[in-house]
Design an enzyme around this catalytic site. Structure first.
Site, PDB file in Angstrom:
ATOM      1  N   ASN A 341       0.871  -1.048   0.268  1.00 59.34           N
ATOM      2  CA  ASN A 341       0.135   0.059  -0.068  1.00 59.34           C
ATOM      3  C   ASN A 341       0.858   1.496   0.058  1.00 59.34           C
ATOM      4  O   ASN A 341       0.902   1.848   1.018  1.00 59.34           O
ATOM      5  CB  ASN A 341      -1.147   0.037   1.459  1.00 59.34           C
ATOM      6  CG  ASN A 341      -2.097   0.720   0.582  1.00 59.34           C
ATOM      7  OD1 ASN A 341      -1.939   1.196  -0.211  1.00 59.34           O
ATOM      8  ND2 ASN A 341      -3.340   0.701   2.378  1.00 59.34           N
ATOM      9  N   HIS A 372      -8.758   3.853   8.459  1.00 56.48           N
ATOM     10  CA  HIS A 372      -9.088   2.584   7.345  1.00 56.48           C
ATOM     11  C   HIS A 372     -10.562   2.276   7.355  1.00 56.48           C
ATOM     12  O   HIS A 372     -11.579   1.253   6.993  1.00 56.48           O
ATOM     13  CB  HIS A 372      -8.418   1.090   7.711  1.00 56.48           C
ATOM     14  CG  HIS A 372      -7.067   0.758   7.187  1.00 56.48           C
ATOM     15  ND1 HIS A 372      -5.580   1.398   7.152  1.00 56.48           N
ATOM     16  CD2 HIS A 372      -6.434  -0.661   6.027  1.00 56.48           C
ATOM     17  CE1 HIS A 372      -5.017   1.520   6.436  1.00 56.48           C
ATOM     18  NE2 HIS A 372      -5.526   0.247   5.754  1.00 56.48           N
TER      19      HIS A 372
END
Length: 519
Positions: A341, A372
């Site tokens: 990521n 998140h």
């Protein structure tokens, strides 16, 4: 039968039933494949040499909004609401405080949407929900706000080289802003890109900037724009293999089996460790598929060129989000995080770690958890991640130099650290997959919290040894996942800075329409 639960179009429900996949996932994949074809058309028929930047912005935006409404229905209005209000905040708050105001609003709006989705509609379900694209839009909004603040309020000498290169020296127009946040190439799965890189792509300057940034030689500008076809083909092959692995193998190795009572009671420790590793290994291909496909879409449109390597081969990894080989062969926590990521790691570095006045590692992990979502498992993973990161850094700084020579000893060290890294990563992210707090603690209890205890002992017993100091103390303080990108960012910063005057010298009535934007 595949579920019909979706907020978007049900046009593809027959296909969903045929392939036995949820309709929201089918919509996502089909829209991404459509975006891939649209990207090829965009590069071929709407190339910057054939049409104006205005047309490219309009088409990229309209296609992006169409895909968003197809996948998420009226929930896609959240994308426009979040972006629109943030744009107004940038105008009203001004360059002095827009970064703080936009950060609080954009992250807060995202959190409210996540809370609503998770605790009212869809707890514990993985789905292609509207909060996924909002996570990317939040990154873009906050990044742009900081970049405008850096470029229009702070002095150059106060900025790091990467901040100086990414700084935006004029307010974007509303069209440029919406195009950046909602273009069809990145609306569904990103990845994040800097505003200046995106604008350079739309205006046809990206290839020249990347080529001149390789070695600064003027003659590089004479090279023809490279074709992305080879890079796109390679990435689509990776997508196909990842999807095949996910559909055939991943379902056979569920992470949830790690907390199965019979398995916990009967399995030996080697069996538990092995299954932990392979189950988390099997969980990764879906991310490989989504992120690599998103990268391929951008490349197919002509976005993502980063110059040439030493062999003269074009590199199309400017906005790549992962490096699979390095992930699977990681021999340290640092190496894994460096390659997983990537664009989100850059965002965390730029808006949090570099700007934190205290405990930057803790603040960065906390921001990552909030971004998140609101599942307790996310917070447990990131709290564990802080502990593991600090412990891994301590072990590395105290022992690695003993195993550099001879090669045989280094090979032994690499094998041991590879195994330790893979188990540690798997142990850390189990709550991220399980989502809920009780299953997560059930797993950790079955392992007697052994890695937590070991990490605490490491931090208590090992002496604190810092890496050799660099000239820039701020660089020395960077987290493991941030340091790797300095060279790249500095290079990109110099490229972007070299184009600064062209950007700033655009005509006034274009400049007067400008306002705000993100990463």
């Amino acid at each position: 039968m595949a579920t019909t639960s979706t907020t978007g179009s049900t046009l593809l429900q027959p296909l969903s039933n045929a392939v036995q996949l949820p309709i929201d996932q089918v919509n996502f994949v089909v829209c991404q494949l459509f975006a891939l074809l649209a990207a090829v058309w965009f590069r071929t028929y709407l190339h910057s040499s054939k049409t104006s930047s205005f047309i490219r912005h309009v088409v990229a935006t309209l296609l992006g909004l169409y895909l968003a409404f197809f996948c998420f229905g009226w929930y896609a209005l959240h994308f426009l609401v979040q972006s629109g209000i943030s744009y107004c905040i940038m105008i009203i708050a001004g360059v002095e405080s827009m970064h703080q105001c936009c950060f609080v609003f954009a992250l807060g709006y995202l959190s409210v949407c996540q809370i609503t989705r998770v605790y009212i509609f869809d707890y514990g379900q993985y789905s292609a929900d509207f909060s996924g694209p909002m996570m990317i839009i939040t990154q873009k909004i906050t990044s742009l706000a900081y970049e405008i603040h850096d470029g229009m309020f702070r002095k150059d000498e106060e900025l790091t080289p990467s901040q100086r290169g990414l700084a935006v020296r004029r307010m974007p127009s509303l069209l440029e802003y919406v195009s950046y946040t909602c273009n069809f190439m990145g609306i569904l799965a990103g990845p994040l890109c800097s505003y200046k890189d995106y604008i350079a792509f739309i205006e046809g300057r990206a290839s020249h900037m990347a080529q001149s940034g390789e070695n600064g030689k003027e003659e590089q500008h004479g090279k023809a724009e490279p074709s992305p076809n080879a890079a796109v083909t390679e990435k689509l092959l990776v997508c196909g293999l990842s999807l095949l692995f996910h559909l055939t193998i991943s379902s056979m190795l569920p992470v949830e089996y790690n907390i199965d009572e019979h398995f916990q009671a009967t399995a030996s420790w080697p069996t538990k460790a092995t299954y932990l590793y392979v189950s988390l290994l099997a969980a990764r291909p879906k991310y490989y598929f989504a992120w690599t496909l998103a990268d391929a879409i951008n490349n197919a449109a002509g976005f993502g060129f980063r110059g040439y390597d030493k062999n003269g081969v074009a590199r199309w990894d400017l906005i790549s989000n992962l490096r699979i080989q390095q992930i699977e062969m990681s021999t340290s926590f640092k190496m894994f995080l460096d390659n997983w990521n990537i664009q989100t790691a850059l965002w965390l570095k730029r808006v949090c770690y570099e700007r934190a006045t205290f405990s930057p590692t803790v603040q960065t992990f906390f921001l990552s958890a909030i971004w998140h979502g609101v599942y307790p498992g996310y917070y447990l993973t990131f709290l564990t991640g802080v502990l593991m990161t600090l412990a891994a850094r301590a072990v590395r700084n105290n022992f690695r130099h003993y195993f550099v020579e001879p090669p045989q000893l280094k090979l032994f060290y690499d094998i041991i650290t590879w195994a330790a890294t893979q188990i540690t990563i798997s142990y850390t992210v189990v709550p991220f997959v399980l989502l809920s707090i009780n299953p997560s603690f059930t797993f950790y209890r079955s392992w007697y919290y052994c890695l937590h205890i070991c990490s605490i002992l490491v931090l208590l017993l090992l002496p604190v040894k810092k890496s050799p100091r660099k000239k820039n103390t701020e660089e020395n303080a960077q987290p493991s996942w941030a340091k790797k990108f300095d060279e790249r960012e500095n290079s990109l910063g110099q490229n972007s800075f070299s184009m600064m005057n062209n950007v700033c010298n655009q005509n006034q009535d274009t400049g007067s329409r400008h306002s705000a934007l993100t990463q």
